[in-house]
Design an enzyme around this catalytic site. Sequence first.
Site, PDB file in Angstrom:
ATOM      1  N   HIS A 199     -25.024 -75.319  -9.434  1.00  0.00           N
ATOM      2  CA  HIS A 199     -25.732 -76.533  -9.024  1.00  0.00           C
ATOM      3  C   HIS A 199     -25.403 -77.697  -9.931  1.00  0.00           C
ATOM      4  O   HIS A 199     -25.448 -78.850  -9.520  1.00  0.00           O
ATOM      5  CB  HIS A 199     -27.239 -76.280  -8.992  1.00  0.00           C
ATOM      6  N   GLU A 438      11.343 -66.329  -9.423  1.00  0.00           N
ATOM      7  CA  GLU A 438      11.153 -67.108 -10.651  1.00  0.00           C
ATOM      8  C   GLU A 438      12.111 -66.674 -11.760  1.00  0.00           C
ATOM      9  O   GLU A 438      11.967 -67.095 -12.902  1.00  0.00           O
ATOM     10  CB  GLU A 438       9.696 -67.064 -11.122  1.00  0.00           C
ATOM     11  N   ASP A 462       8.482 -70.788 -14.260  1.00  0.00           N
ATOM     12  CA  ASP A 462       9.300 -69.798 -14.965  1.00  0.00           C
ATOM     13  C   ASP A 462      10.770 -69.932 -14.614  1.00  0.00           C
ATOM     14  O   ASP A 462      11.630 -69.716 -15.472  1.00  0.00           O
ATOM     15  CB  ASP A 462       8.814 -68.380 -14.649  1.00  0.00           C
ATOM     16  N   CYS A 509       5.394 -72.483  -5.372  1.00  0.00           N
ATOM     17  CA  CYS A 509       4.033 -72.504  -5.921  1.00  0.00           C
ATOM     18  C   CYS A 509       4.008 -72.936  -7.380  1.00  0.00           C
ATOM     19  O   CYS A 509       2.945 -73.024  -7.979  1.00  0.00           O
ATOM     20  CB  CYS A 509       3.349 -71.156  -5.754  1.00  0.00           C
TER      21      CYS A 509
HETATM   22  C1  PEP Z   1       5.645 -70.159 -11.927  1.00  0.00           C
HETATM   23  O1  PEP Z   1       6.198 -69.531 -12.829  1.00  0.00           O
HETATM   24  O2  PEP Z   1       6.134 -71.171 -11.394  1.00  0.00           O
HETATM   25  C2  PEP Z   1       4.329 -69.747 -11.433  1.00  0.00           C
HETATM   26  C3  PEP Z   1       3.773 -70.300 -10.384  1.00  0.00           C
HETATM   27  O3  PEP Z   1       3.666 -68.795 -12.129  1.00  0.00           O
HETATM   28  P1  PEP Z   1       2.957 -69.037 -13.544  1.00  0.00           P
HETATM   29  O4  PEP Z   1       2.965 -70.510 -13.825  1.00  0.00           O
HETATM   30  O5  PEP Z   1       1.595 -68.464 -13.441  1.00  0.00           O
HETATM   31  O6  PEP Z   1       3.848 -68.262 -14.472  1.00  0.00           O
HETATM   32 MG    MG Z   2       5.568 -67.554 -13.318  1.00  0.00          MG
END
Ligand code: PEP
Ligand code: MG
Length: 549
Positions: A199, A438, A462, A509
């Site tokens: 809240h 990655e 990464d 991502c």
């Molecule tokens: C990445 O490596 O781009 C990723 C999304 O994972 P993290 O940043 O958690 O290593």
């Molecule tokens: Mg990563």
Amino acid sequence: MEKFQGKSVFGGIAIGKIKVYGNIDSTVKRYHIKDVDSEINRFEDAKNKAKLQLKDLYDKAVVNVGKDNAAIFEVHQMMLEDLDYIESVFHIISSQKINVEYAVACTSDNFSRMFSEMEDEYMRERAADVKDISNRVINILLGINENVDKKFEKFEENIVDNSDAVIIVADDLAPSQTVQLDKKKVLSFVTRKGSANSHTAILARTMNIPALIGTDFSDDIEGMPAIVDGYEGILIIEPDEKTIKKYKNMQAKAREKKRLLLELKGKPTVTLDGKEIMLYANIGSVADVMSAMSNDAEGIGLFRSEFLYLESNDYPTVDEQFNAYKTVAENMAGKRVIIRTLDIGADKKADYFNIEPEENPALGYRAIRICLDRVEIFKTQLRAIYMASAFGKISVMFPMITSVSEVKRIKEIIDEVKEELDNASISYGDVEIGIMIETPAAVMISDLLAKEVDFFSIGTNDLTQYTLAIDRQNPKLDEFYNPHHEAILRMIKMVVENGHKEGCFVGICGELAADLELTEEFVKMGVDELSVSPGMVLEVRDRIRKSGE
Ligand code: PEP
Ligand code: MG
């Protein structure tokens, strides 16, 4: 000038002085009692006093924040009369012959846990309320209620005396504490603890002020000038002139930008030439789903599940994980939720894993390597993910992949988990399997990997580190950390092409997904999905809607 990273629960910029608000430590001791009846009477008295306080609070809150926001204190009064709650306290006192403070604390823990595991969102949010009412009763029982009131008075006085409004920093703020503050005198809340669904966070949104949680500021900042950057989740103490100027400009721009971006809610993420992009959000906890939804994310592209492990003092159980994944899936209501399995190691460490110190942890024992080595930990997580998949559209993805054999081994383990669930007659959904791309190795064999999975998600954080040979944790190397490097962009293109040949959808991502300078290029490359922090969703949507002509 000093900076502290936190987690934003509401955006905006605040510039002002710090006011530290210290919480009362009501540590509850457990001791045996002889007279059960008198202990039960003590509970009744404290409960009645608590209800009177709450009535008073309700009346004040109606004036300060309006009837709707004050309603929580009516709910708290009713909760104190809940028969199950009262019976639990009575039962603990009489069956264990222990003191009432401890009985209330146990009941509070049990009920809040029970609420937090419920399916219904409204009920889940009651977990914080049970804690709040129980703390009130405990404070009365321990006789520290007077001190609480005095502290409040002093606090209010200080704020009233001070003509400038302040940035409140606290270890934590209960709703009852938050609502008592004069909203005209509060610029922002920054807490060390707290949850995005509390809240306190809701009230911060109602008050339209930036708020950060999980901010590990130092203790000696009382009265210091500061800036709260609610977009980046940063608290800056004693900012220099240049920084203040920068943030003042940002404040003005942000106001106008926010107004325009909100118009994009509910609009499709589609380019001018008609290409639809899946625009998802990255989350690190169940609480983050709220901001993913409020920013109109079309799915969760990366649930960094290792944070469940990092928050814990021991391996989270299958039920704890199941509840977390199920809650996310249910809240996203049929939209895709991509859970990344445990990516622990390197900078993300939990003592109970007992990982030996390494010379080069980023190149070491981490992520999928740990899972394939300690298979029971991995199977527990997969079991929880598959169980939760019966409650929404869950996909699973695996970090730090470097070879086809790893993926084949993962799929064997998944088959074992599914077989165990079948044998126990536990249902599960149709879970898409994906991998993070990655490592340069994964890029180079993405044609082979694509035959094994349903989707790729490119982890540019990464991928940049491993391709450019730059430790992403080393601030001295920041200027060399260049995710715009041609090598990275070519890799992304190659992964998209190889993925598409085998019918995989391909997303990004890593942080680069929210890089507005590259949005157009990603669209051209054929990237299907972008997953960004919740606060960036509408900005990226805006950029995509302007791309493609
Ligand atoms: C990445 O490596 O781009 C990723 C999304 O994972 P993290 O940043 O958690 O290593
Ligand atoms: Mg990563």
